[in-house]
Design an enzyme around this catalytic site. Sequence first.
Site, PDB file in Angstrom:
ATOM      1  CG  HIS A   1       0.156  -0.124   2.335  1.00 14.88           C
ATOM      2  ND1 HIS A   1       0.518  -0.885   2.943  1.00 14.88           N
ATOM      3  CD2 HIS A   1       0.514   0.837   3.155  1.00 14.88           C
ATOM      4  CE1 HIS A   1       1.033  -0.601   3.869  1.00 14.88           C
ATOM      5  NE2 HIS A   1       1.008   0.717   4.333  1.00 14.88           N
TER       6      HIS A   1
ATOM      7  CG  HIS B   1       0.390   5.867   3.609  1.00  9.17           C
ATOM      8  ND1 HIS B   1      -1.028   5.559   3.178  1.00  9.17           N
ATOM      9  CD2 HIS B   1       1.181   5.308   4.749  1.00  9.17           C
ATOM     10  CE1 HIS B   1      -0.657   4.665   4.774  1.00  9.17           C
ATOM     11  NE2 HIS B   1       0.578   3.926   4.559  1.00  9.17           N
TER      12      HIS B   1
END
Length: 152
Positions: A59, A74
């Site tokens: 992620h 992120h």
Amino acid sequence: MAATEVLSPLSGRVVALADVPDPVFAGGMVGVGVAVDPVRAATTAVAPVSGKLLKLMPHAFIVLTAGGVGVLVHLGLDTVALGGQGFEALAAEGDEVSAGAGIIGFDVVAVEAAGASPITPVVLLDERDATRLKIRDVTEITLGAALFTVDD
């Protein structure tokens, strides 16, 4: 003075980091930057700068430039809890990457359906001086367009 140009890893709406619904990012605890609320579609998150892919998680990723600028992307908030669902690595940790190269396939719709926010912070790691950033004055941005520059 030289500057590093940081590209948008995604297409979407630019969001001030202070407006990100996560206290760690909004408070600048990770570093300064901005976020992108991505277009609701499957997409590929790209490297915001050229350099070494220092860290790659399902992620998130960090690219370190030759000049020592570390940029964290992120993908979404609270997405670590998804255990990789909605993400596909397209590169490997340690790779040398060019700005704009595909790093992670990101199924924005699936991530949002799983209950996570797709808002994506793009942060200069461990940087606290926001005056070093020159953020583009735009509300919408396309993948690979200049998002901000940072003085070296």
